[in-house]
Design an enzyme around this catalytic site. Structure first.
Site: not given
Ligand code: NAP
Ligand code: MG
Length: 508
Positions: A205, A280, A315, A412
């Site tokens: 997804k 991650e 991240c 963050e």
């Molecule tokens: P996010 O809101 O956690 O979303 C990530 C993914 O999870 C998206 O596909 C999102 O879907 C989905 N999602 C949201 N709510 C969910 C739920 N209740 N159940 C299952 N899936 C759900 O994060 P983001 O704001 O997009 O991304 C930024 C974050 O990613 C930052 O915290 C960053 O540090 C982290 N990140 C970490 C790494 C690493 O390797 N450690 C790499 C890149 C990013 P939708 O967007 O479609 O709603």
């Protein structure tokens, strides 16, 4: 929040190839077929440079996730299916082909990524797309090297008996993967490469903000000849499609990249059938500059890039900059000057260094932190502004005079905002570096090799960069300590997380 309304965004032509892709309907890939969402619903995909709608995608939900999981399960459970009878060498060649096709379509993928995510197209061309191809090429080689061990055993209660015991590494089964929007294609590659190398089946997804390159990758995976049903892609919302995937009883493992907050929900959702979980998550990485750094000018440029690369939407961004007192002013002035030099514009404009943030939510989040920093009394050395009124642009921002309790220091931000603070005691700076719930990455700048190693050993982070920052390689494992996650991606370590160990014991 000060807004620079005079900021103008030029109109940019889109290539014919990308226009062609945009003209095709964006459906879910289930069992080798591109299908509408069962509900018939779709959602808008935005251009973050001007807020306009560039496309629509099928809004998959529980029902579509269920159909995709069934398709993956059917393949996985059929021992006669071509995916399961294929030799590891043949599987490796398929994965290699995906890497080749990504490179063949490099310009189109880079342009799509830039349009959807906002990142500079030049960066996507030299980083996102080639790294994605390299990940598949690297993983292709592993397909033939998933090995177990033979183990001499003693069995104290079976005196005199002889056994032949060995382990096998088998695919974990049906995997659910949920990815974020900051490196849409690359995160899909990090996830799908090991899935395929280890012979699993998958439902992916993508993030709702940036589904385009994952869908294009789905076409490429088909073109490479991966059998139907092995890779399924369901676009949709996190709270519905993502949550259904994480909770699905017939999914054996869920691999998630995203925020720590959602990561915790994934863990809870996975508890129903105790599926395996890898995460991650976020970071608030310390970048520590000692006064004996080899080349101050280069260190300053790297410290700026450590936070401003990808608009701070990394991240592992070096978002807490700690500088030894004697050179603090020089470094802060240097990083601020570098921030001021950054050319901000739409990702697709050739001369852009920094594009817009990915979405209006992200814009609100980042400007909210800027306001909080201001209110808490931090000094804004440069930036702290929104640019224009339609796109999601902000200026690269440097704060000083912070204290360790401020939200801009603790949380963050996921935007181009760095907090800088001086230090004069090495013990104290290691403790402050570790004073975070995260543990993803850290940077150290010094020419004293013992100090570098001592500091690296004590920093509680999954990656420590010494005299460099943001260096990634398919062979180098990446992941977090503490609340930055569970498990590692890339390198051979990731393969362990996509396989089960089976111990086989044969009485002789
Ligand atoms: P996010 O809101 O956690 O979303 C990530 C993914 O999870 C998206 O596909 C999102 O879907 C989905 N999602 C949201 N709510 C969910 C739920 N209740 N159940 C299952 N899936 C759900 O994060 P983001 O704001 O997009 O991304 C930024 C974050 O990613 C930052 O915290 C960053 O540090 C982290 N990140 C970490 C790494 C690493 O390797 N450690 C790499 C890149 C990013 P939708 O967007 O479609 O709603
Ligand atoms: Mg978008």
């Amino acid at each position: 929040m000060v807004t620079d309304a005079a900021f103008e965004i030029p109109e940019i032509e889109i290539s014919t190839k990308v226009q062609e892709f945009l003209s095709r309907p964006k459906k879910c890939l289930i069992n080798g077929n591109w299908v509408e969402a069962a509900s018939g619903k779709s959602f808008s995909i935005y251009n973050p440079a001007n807020g306009s709608i560039i496309d629509m995608a099928a809004e998959g939900d529980k029902e579509d996730i269920d159909a995709a999981v069934k398709a993956a399960r059917k393949v996985f459970d059929d021992p006669k299916h071509p995916w399961n009878t294929m030799t590891p060498s043949e599987r490796g060649k398929l994965i290699w082909k995906i890497g080749d096709l990504i490179l063949e379509n490099l310009d189109e993928l880079a342009e799509l990524e830039s349009l959807d995510n906002g990142k500079p197209v030049g960066v996507a061309k030299v980083a996102d797309v080639p790294l994605s191809a390299d990940l598949f090429h690297y993983m292709a080689g592993w397909a033939t090297k998933i090995e177990g061990n033979t183990i001499p055993i003693s069995v104290p209660y079976a005196a005199g008996a002889k056994f032949h015991a060995f382990t096998m590494r088998e695919p974990v089964g049906v995997v659910g993967q949920i990815i974020p929007w900051n490196f849409p294609l690359l995160m899909a590659a990090w996830k799908l490469g090991p899935v395929l190398a280890t012979g699993n089946c998958v439902v992916l997804k993508p993030a709702e903000q940036t589904p385009l390159t994952a869908l294009r990758l789905g076409e490429i995976i088909q073109e490479a000849g991966v059998p139907d049903g092995v890779v399924n892609i369901v676009t949709g919302m996190g709270e519905t499609a993502g949550a259904a995937l994480a909770a699905h009883d017939d999914v054996d493992k869920v691999a998630f990249t995203g925020s720590t907050e959602v990561g915790k929900m994934i863990v809870q959702a996975a508890a129903g059938n105790l599926k395996k979980v890898t995460l991650e998550l976020g970071g608030k990485s310390p970048n520590i500059i000692f006064k004996d750094t080899e080349n101050l000018e280069q260190t300053i440029a790297s410290a700026a890039s450590a936070i401003f690369f990808n608009h701070g939407q990394c991240c592992c961004a070096g978002s807490r900059l700690y500088v030894e007192k004697d050179i603090f002013d020089e470094v802060v002035d240097g990083v601020s000057a570098a921030a001021d030099q950054i050319k901000i514009g739409p990702g697709l404009a050739g001369d852009t260094d920094m594009g817009p943030l990915v979405s209006s939510e992200q814009l609100n989040r980042v400007t909210g932190f800027m306001n909080a920093g201001q209110e808490a009394g931090a000094t804004c050395v440069t930036g702290g502004r929104r640019l224009g009124e339609n796109g999601y642009f902000v200026t690269p921002t440097v704060y000083k005079d912070t204290n360790d309790d401020m939200s801009i220091v603790r949380e963050e931000i996921f935007g181009p905002v760095v907090v800088a603070d001086p230090f004069d005691d090495i013990e104290q700076i290691i403790d402050r570096g570790n004073d975070t719930t995260y543990g993803l990455a850290a940077g150290i700048w010094t020419r004293d090799i013992s100090k570098a190693h001592r500091t690296a050993a004590r920093l509680r982070a999954g990656t420590v960069w010494i005299n460099c920052y943001n260096i990634f390689d398919s062979a180098l494992p990446f992941g977090g300590y503490k609340q930055s996650g569970w498990g590692r991606e890339m390198g051979h370590e990731v393969l362990d997380l996509y396989t089960e160990t089976k111990a086989v014991c044969l009485g002789l």
